[in-house]
Design a protein around this motif. Structure first.
Motif, short mmCIF file in Angstrom:
data_model
loop_
_atom_site.label_atom_id
_atom_site.label_comp_id
_atom_site.label_asym_id
_atom_site.label_seq_id
_atom_site.Cartn_x
_atom_site.Cartn_y
_atom_site.Cartn_z
N PHE A 32 0.85 -1.19 0.00
CA PHE A 32 0.00 0.00 0.00
C PHE A 32 0.89 1.25 0.00
O PHE A 32 1.87 1.33 0.74
N THR A 33 0.49 2.24 -0.79
CA THR A 33 1.36 3.40 -0.98
C THR A 33 0.94 4.62 -0.16
O THR A 33 1.70 5.57 -0.06
N GLU A 34 -0.28 4.62 0.40
CA GLU A 34 -0.81 5.79 1.10
C GLU A 34 -0.95 6.99 0.17
O GLU A 34 -1.01 8.13 0.61
N ASP A 35 -0.97 6.72 -1.11
CA ASP A 35 -1.25 7.74 -2.13
C ASP A 35 -2.64 7.42 -2.67
O ASP A 35 -2.84 6.38 -3.31
N PHE A 36 -3.62 8.30 -2.43
CA PHE A 36 -5.00 7.96 -2.74
C PHE A 36 -5.23 7.75 -4.24
O PHE A 36 -6.02 6.89 -4.64
N LEU A 44 -2.90 6.61 13.50
CA LEU A 44 -3.31 8.01 13.35
C LEU A 44 -2.74 8.66 12.09
O LEU A 44 -2.45 9.85 12.05
N THR A 45 -2.60 7.86 11.03
CA THR A 45 -2.05 8.40 9.79
C THR A 45 -3.12 8.99 8.89
O THR A 45 -2.82 9.78 8.00
N GLY A 46 -4.39 8.58 9.08
CA GLY A 46 -5.48 9.11 8.26
C GLY A 46 -5.56 8.54 6.86
O GLY A 46 -6.26 9.08 6.01
N HIS A 47 -4.85 7.43 6.61
CA HIS A 47 -4.82 6.87 5.26
C HIS A 47 -5.75 5.66 5.10
O HIS A 47 -5.48 4.78 4.27
N SER A 65 -13.93 -4.32 0.21
CA SER A 65 -14.09 -2.96 0.73
C SER A 65 -13.60 -2.82 2.16
O SER A 65 -13.34 -1.69 2.61
N THR A 66 -13.44 -3.93 2.87
CA THR A 66 -12.94 -3.80 4.24
C THR A 66 -11.51 -3.28 4.26
O THR A 66 -11.06 -2.76 5.28
N VAL A 67 -10.80 -3.41 3.13
CA VAL A 67 -9.42 -2.93 3.05
C VAL A 67 -9.38 -1.40 2.94
O VAL A 67 -8.44 -0.76 3.41
N VAL A 68 -10.41 -0.82 2.33
CA VAL A 68 -10.35 0.61 1.98
C VAL A 68 -11.43 1.43 2.69
O VAL A 68 -11.66 2.59 2.32
N ASN A 69 -12.09 0.87 3.68
CA ASN A 69 -13.11 1.67 4.35
C ASN A 69 -12.50 2.46 5.52
O ASN A 69 -11.31 2.39 5.80
N GLY A 114 -5.92 1.86 2.33
CA GLY A 114 -5.45 0.62 2.94
C GLY A 114 -4.50 0.93 4.08
O GLY A 114 -3.76 1.93 4.05
N CYS A 115 -4.53 0.07 5.09
CA CYS A 115 -3.73 0.31 6.29
C CYS A 115 -2.39 -0.42 6.15
O CYS A 115 -2.31 -1.63 6.31
N LYS A 116 -1.37 0.36 5.89
CA LYS A 116 -0.05 -0.21 5.60
C LYS A 116 0.51 -0.97 6.81
O LYS A 116 1.27 -1.93 6.66
N THR A 117 0.14 -0.54 8.01
CA THR A 117 0.69 -1.16 9.22
C THR A 117 -0.21 -2.28 9.76
O THR A 117 0.06 -2.81 10.84
#
Length: 512
Positions: free
Chosen positions: A67-71, A187-190, A103-107, A194-197
């Motif tokens: 996951f890149t945290e780039d929307f 608390l990254t807001g991403h 969708s559970t990955v990106v909600n 997807g949650c990278k961690t």
């Protein structure tokens, strides 16, 4: 019971890049179509009971580390139609995950139980007398415990949530921390990328690895094209495995006496329509609802930095019951890409000024209890999402905008941006009616988005007026089940993921 085999990390997923033959033939006790909330839970529940389970996912397997945290990149990699899935008129973006975990990955991790007044509607209007609050409570308890659902702690309420909460308190409105399925939020807001961690307790890091540990096999890049029956009873599926460049790697057949459709409220009815099954009522694909949402942004005199901290902190439920308005407001953090998608900043100098002041913005997400006026259709080549906000629901949408504007102003905002196609700015309470009452329910006038499609194969006791029974099995085809948000007879106002988890658990237990 099957033998448990734990993986050191990640998932062992059969991908298109692994394919070495033109056709793959498999057998199982249950084949599950879709790996999101409904599919993953069903797969786990049945696999741990010793069933041979195969999960087929049309999207790719993207491990969390990728996951890149780039929307913008995430929309391309993780979302249905690369983030471009929309209704026929193009004014409602329907965002769904299309990857292992769905969708559970990106909600946004938000968890609400189905409101009891909604369950009462289902009991009264759809004959679902067994779906009571008491009947479902143990299922909710179980999935909430499994997914670490908890009220946001104070450290999980970011600056944008704090100002909204203060405004709600000033108005005397009911405001509460949101409940989320996350452990030790970073608390990254991403969340939407997807949650990278792997702190978000999505299906990618919970039920799917648990199912795999009990022997379930997962195939990504595999789109099911048809449900197969023998003698009127479900007997398996036909699918196509597609490489990431769009070329076909192989065809696939899975023989199984139980077929569970959990591809989501858009794809599940499409598959039934393509298969010509379970549509005695004529309601497959009909009854579509989606909680059309708006992001109402307010500009504050001090920096808010809406991209900092947990994405979602508090919600206002003052108006949740339909008798009080039928909507909720969720404080919503957002990044720069979302800002440009969901507001109307103008072009040129106005756009530059809007973006230069981005750190002063806070957002409110409106969710309304829309009625089931839409339809998913299949013309033989492509799907269509035919949905327009109904005239009956438009007043609720305007009430939600007005409430959001009033709340922003009470919270200290100096300007509130109405998410309409023409630029509308509210600077005082006197502006609210002036700017909102003149909105029209025309295509393209509001910038709507939905993360919550539902209702297209809805449950009911009467086979002539519903598609599936309360236990998830279709009325028409023994052995064919639905276990996703398609089941919901009405929109439920709130984020539906926990409702799907609970119903899928119940369906799997009844199947076993």
């Amino acid at each position: 019971m099957s033998q448990v085999k734990w993986q050191a990390s990640g998932l062992q997923v059969h991908q298109a890049s692994d394919v070495t033959s033109e056709h793959i033939a498999l057998e199982a006790d249950v084949v599950v179509v879709g790996s999101g909330a409904g599919g993953a839970v069903t797969a786990y529940e049945l696999a741990r009971m010793g069933k041979r389970v195969i999960v087929l996912e049309a999207g790719p397997y993207v491990p969390s580390q990728a996951f890149t945290e780039d929307f913008t990149e995430s929309l391309h990699a993780l979302y249905q139609d690369k983030g471009g899935q929309a209704n026929s008129s193009g004014d409602l973006l329907v965002l769904q995950g299309a990857c292992v975990g769905g969708s559970t990955v990106v909600n946004g991790c938000v968890c609400f139980r189905t409101p009891d007044f909604i369950l009462q509607d289902w009991q009264r209007d759809f004959g679902l007398s067994e779906l009571t609050e008491a009947e479902l409570a143990p299922y909710f308890d179980e999935v909430e415990q499994n997914l670490s659902v908890h009220d946001n702690g104070e450290h999980e309420i970011a600056r944008h949530g704090q100002v909204i909460r203060a405004g709600a308190n000033k108005l005397g409105w009911s405001v509460k921390p949101l409940r989320r399925n996350i452990r030790q939020c970073g608390l990254t807001g991403h969340c939407l990328s997807g949650c990278k961690t792997e702190r978000k307790q999505s299906m990618l890091v919970t039920y799917l690895p648990w199912a795999q540990a009990h022997g379930a096999r997962i195939y990504s890049d595999t789109r099911v094209e048809k449900v197969v029956t023998e003698g009127g009873v479900a007997s398996g599926v036909e699918a196509v495995v597609t490489r990431h460049d769009g070329t076909v790697a192989a065809t696939m057949t899975v023989k199984a006496p139980r077929v569970v459709l959990a591809a989501g409220a858009v794809q599940t009815p499409v598959l039934l329509l393509k298969s010509g099954l379970a549509n005695r009522s004529g309601l497959v694909g009909k009854n579509f609802a989606c909680h059309p949402s708006l992001l109402v942004a307010g500009r504050y005199p001090e920096p808010i930095h809406p991209w900092r901290g947990a994405m979602l902190g508090v919600h206002v439920d003052e108006f949740m019951h339909p008798d009080k308005g039928g909507f909720i407001l969720e404080d919503g953090g957002f990044g720069l890409v979302e800002m440009t998608m969901l507001a109307e900043p103008g072009t040129g100098k106005p756009f530059m000024e809007y973006m230069e002041n981005a750190r002063y913005l806070a957002g409110l997400v409106t969710l309304i209890h829309d009625h089931n006026v839409g339809a998913i259709e299949w013309d033989g080549e492509r799907k269509a999402i035919n949905y327009q906000l109904s005239d009956a629901d438009f007043p609720s949408m305007k009430r939600a905008i007005k409430a959001a504007a009033k709340l922003h102003l009470a919270s200290g905002a100096t300007e509130v941006y109405v998410p309409a196609s023409d630029k509308r700015v509210i600077r005082s309470e006197a502006d609210i009616d002036l700017q909102v009452d003149s909105l029209e329910n025309d295509p393209q006038h509001l910038r709507m988005v939905s993360y919550h499609p539902q209702g297209t194969c809805h449950m009911g006791a009467d086979p002539d007026h519903s598609v599936v029974k309360a236990n998830g099995e279709t009325h028409d085809v023994p052995g064919l089940y639905v276990a996703d948000a398609s089941l919901l007879p009405t929109s439920i106002i709130v984020n539906p993921q926990i409702t799907v988890y609970a119903l899928a658990t119940r369906i799997a237990r009844h199947m076993s």
